[in-house]
Design a protein around this motif. Sequence first.
Motif, PDB file in Angstrom:
ATOM      1  N   GLN A   1      -6.986   7.973  -0.073  1.00 59.71           N
ATOM      2  CA  GLN A   1      -6.115   7.933   0.822  1.00 59.71           C
ATOM      3  C   GLN A   1      -5.099   6.595   0.763  1.00 59.71           C
ATOM      4  O   GLN A   1      -3.963   6.910   1.430  1.00 59.71           O
ATOM      5  CB  GLN A   1      -6.916   7.520   2.277  1.00 59.71           C
ATOM      6  CG  GLN A   1      -7.811   8.437   2.422  1.00 59.71           C
ATOM      7  CD  GLN A   1      -8.758   8.135   3.649  1.00 59.71           C
ATOM      8  OE1 GLN A   1      -9.353   7.065   3.685  1.00 59.71           O
ATOM      9  NE2 GLN A   1      -9.062   9.016   4.462  1.00 59.71           N
ATOM     10  N   GLU A   2      -5.286   5.668  -0.048  1.00 54.53           N
ATOM     11  CA  GLU A   2      -4.400   4.707  -0.334  1.00 54.53           C
ATOM     12  C   GLU A   2      -4.502   4.235  -1.657  1.00 54.53           C
ATOM     13  O   GLU A   2      -5.372   4.005  -2.329  1.00 54.53           O
ATOM     14  CB  GLU A   2      -4.515   3.530   0.715  1.00 54.53           C
ATOM     15  CG  GLU A   2      -4.253   3.698   2.310  1.00 54.53           C
ATOM     16  CD  GLU A   2      -4.416   2.609   3.174  1.00 54.53           C
ATOM     17  OE1 GLU A   2      -3.536   2.331   3.809  1.00 54.53           O
ATOM     18  OE2 GLU A   2      -5.497   2.006   2.937  1.00 54.53           O
TER      19      GLU A   2
ATOM     20  N   MET B   1       0.773  -1.159  -0.162  1.00 58.79           N
ATOM     21  CA  MET B   1       0.050   0.165   0.022  1.00 58.79           C
ATOM     22  C   MET B   1       0.867   1.190   0.065  1.00 58.79           C
ATOM     23  O   MET B   1       1.987   1.215   0.815  1.00 58.79           O
ATOM     24  CB  MET B   1      -0.837   0.040   1.059  1.00 58.79           C
ATOM     25  CG  MET B   1      -1.960  -1.140   1.061  1.00 58.79           C
ATOM     26  SD  MET B   1      -3.147  -0.873   2.541  1.00 58.79           S
ATOM     27  CE  MET B   1      -2.277  -1.430   3.955  1.00 58.79           C
ATOM     28  N   THR B   2       0.331   2.172  -0.619  1.00 59.97           N
ATOM     29  CA  THR B   2       0.993   3.615  -0.868  1.00 59.97           C
ATOM     30  C   THR B   2       0.061   4.635   0.041  1.00 59.97           C
ATOM     31  O   THR B   2      -1.085   4.616  -0.696  1.00 59.97           O
ATOM     32  CB  THR B   2       1.568   3.701  -2.180  1.00 59.97           C
ATOM     33  OG1 THR B   2       2.294   2.770  -2.730  1.00 59.97           O
ATOM     34  CG2 THR B   2       2.122   5.075  -2.216  1.00 59.97           C
ATOM     35  N   ALA B   3       0.591   5.543   0.483  1.00 62.30           N
ATOM     36  CA  ALA B   3      -0.245   6.511   1.211  1.00 62.30           C
ATOM     37  C   ALA B   3      -0.622   7.590   0.208  1.00 62.30           C
ATOM     38  O   ALA B   3       0.171   7.908  -0.980  1.00 62.30           O
ATOM     39  CB  ALA B   3       0.146   7.307   2.369  1.00 62.30           C
TER      40      ALA B   3
END
Length: 90
Positions: free
Chosen positions: A86-87, A1-3
Amino acid sequence: MTALDYTFTAPLEKDGAFATFVTVPGSAELLGTRRAVKVSGTIDGHPFAATLMPSGEGPHWLPVKKALCKLIGKESAGEEVLFHLQERLS
């Protein structure tokens, strides 16, 4: 996951491959790709997860499920909806 931290307002659209969707402005630049990308965030404050689909013209389309439209009380084309991505999910 990447913010991610990307907020935008867009009108609901009803046409084409998806029953209800929005066009995500600047998505190709934000995500660095024109391919499908899974994301999560909020729509009018309600959590969601979806796959942004490439439009072929630059920005992505974000399909919005009928149940979520009903939950936020916006089901008609043209109604403005607030999104917060958000992600970026893998």
